[in-house]
Design an enzyme around this catalytic site. Structure first.
Site, PDB file in Angstrom:
ATOM      1  N   VAL A 182       0.619  -0.738  -0.276  1.00  0.00           N
ATOM      2  CA  VAL A 182       0.397   0.144   0.331  1.00  0.00           C
ATOM      3  C   VAL A 182       0.995   1.301   0.224  1.00  0.00           C
ATOM      4  CG1 VAL A 182      -1.569   0.972   1.087  1.00  0.00           C
ATOM      5  CG2 VAL A 182      -1.875  -1.500   1.671  1.00  0.00           C
ATOM      6  N   CYS A 183       0.349   2.279  -1.027  1.00  0.00           N
ATOM      7  CA  CYS A 183       1.480   3.293  -0.918  1.00  0.00           C
ATOM      8  C   CYS A 183       2.909   3.114  -1.401  1.00  0.00           C
ATOM      9  CB  CYS A 183       0.853   4.144   0.380  1.00  0.00           C
ATOM     10  SG  CYS A 183       1.669   6.074   0.617  1.00  0.00           S
ATOM     11  N   THR A 184       3.073   4.262  -0.490  1.00  0.00           N
ATOM     12  CA  THR A 184       5.120   3.822  -0.309  1.00  0.00           C
ATOM     13  C   THR A 184       5.486   2.468   0.091  1.00  0.00           C
ATOM     14  OG1 THR A 184       5.310   5.095   1.402  1.00  0.00           O
ATOM     15  CG2 THR A 184       6.226   6.202  -0.531  1.00  0.00           C
TER      16      THR A 184
END
Length: 319
Positions: free
Chosen positions: A104-106
């Site tokens: 998720v995300c970075t």
């Protein structure tokens, strides 16, 4: 059906919603269909972690004591930019053992540093796509979609995109009804496909500095079915067509034609998702003119027809 273990990795300065979003989705699915998921969290030493927003999260266990899960979720946040080397080593060793690897995300940066994205297509938060591509040239970074599936590996864009991806995984594991039930409970829509852009047309394009061009941007968004030719828009702004086209691109970062195309596509998608209007009516009010023109636009941009898009992404009525 065997119960699937979902393990969420925790570390200091993790983004709290990257963790809680997918956790709420999978625990919601377990409540809907008991015996399907067992959700657990783990940090390196089993110690509580402090999220980037200041919340303290107490994990279930240490990563060293965690068995190989069905689905391993790696969230992002400030802590993903300067990770503990031990976390990278753990991911490198244990990531391949999971049936499904999710970021998720970075969190994608952590997977990339562990070598788990080499040769794969992936995405991350729009602000870090360039960094991911620069630091890890073996990764095929796609900055546009909200999530990307490449075999057993799935990566998502910023924050709420992790919820979209988790809902897609629940639908894959169970069925659409289960995913819809969870989405309704969380008051979110089960209708954002992975190839949906991280930004709407209005957010993706810069806001023009000059008032006449900003007014044209607003007009386009509010009147997608109108005559939106360069000549017509230039006249509305009080510019010559040539000067308008140059000024619009210089100030928004995109051409008038591309901006119009994206606005019309978004408008048509919303109508297909939110209304029962026929394809012919949707194509007319969205500025395509004919269903065939709209079909070509959908196939080119989304890889699916308007009818199939509606079938897949319009929420079922609540009973």
């Amino acid at each position: 059906m065997a119960q699937r273990t979902v393990l969420v990795v925790l570390f200091d300065a993790v983004q709290s919603l990257d963790v809680t979003g997918p956790v709420e989705v999978f625990t919601g699915a377990e409540k809907h269909t008991p015996g399907t998921y067992r959700v657990r969290t783990a940090s390196l030493d089993g110690a509580p972690v402090r999220t980037s927003s200041g919340l303290t999260v107490v994990p279930d266990r240490a990563l060293t004591a965690a068995r190989a899960p069905d689905t391993l979720i790696v969230p992002g946040g400030e802590g993903s930019r300067h990770p503990d080397p031990r976390l990278i080593d753990w991911l490198r060793e244990h990531g391949p053992r999971a049936r499904r690897l999710v970021s998720v995300c970075t969190g994608a940066i952590l997977l990339a540093r562990a070598g788990l994205l080499d040769g794969r297509r992936a995405t991350t938060h729009w602000a870090y796509c360039d960094r991911l591509a620069r630091d890890h040239p073996a990764v095929d970074v796609d900055p546009d979609p909200i999530f990307v599936r490449d075999g057993r590996v799935a990566t998502s864009a910023g924050v709420t995109a992790g919820i979209d991806l988790a809902l897609a995984l629940v639908e894959e594991d169970l069925d659409r009804d289960a995913a819809l039930t969870v989405a309704r409970h969380l008051v979110v829509f089960l209708r954002r496909p992975g190839n949906q852009a991280q930004f709407s047309a209005q957010l993706a394009a810069q806001t023009a500095r000059r008032a006449p061009l900003r007014e044209v941007q607003r007009w386009i968004s509010e009147h997608p079915g109108a005559d939106l030719s360069v000549e017509s828009l230039a006249a509305r702004a009080g510019f010559s067509p040539r000067h308008f086209a140059r000024a619009f691109q210089a100030e928004t970062g995109t051409t008038p034609g591309r901006y119009v195309d994206r606005v019309r596509l978004e408008h048509a998608r919303r109508l297909l998702e939110d209304t029962g209007d026929g394809v012919e009516e949707v194509s007319r009010v969205s500025g395509y003119g004919t269903p065939e023109a709209m079909r070509r636009a959908f196939v080119k941009a989304l890889g699916t027809s308007p009818a199939e898009y509606r079938r897949r992404f319009r929420p079922a009525p609540v009973r």
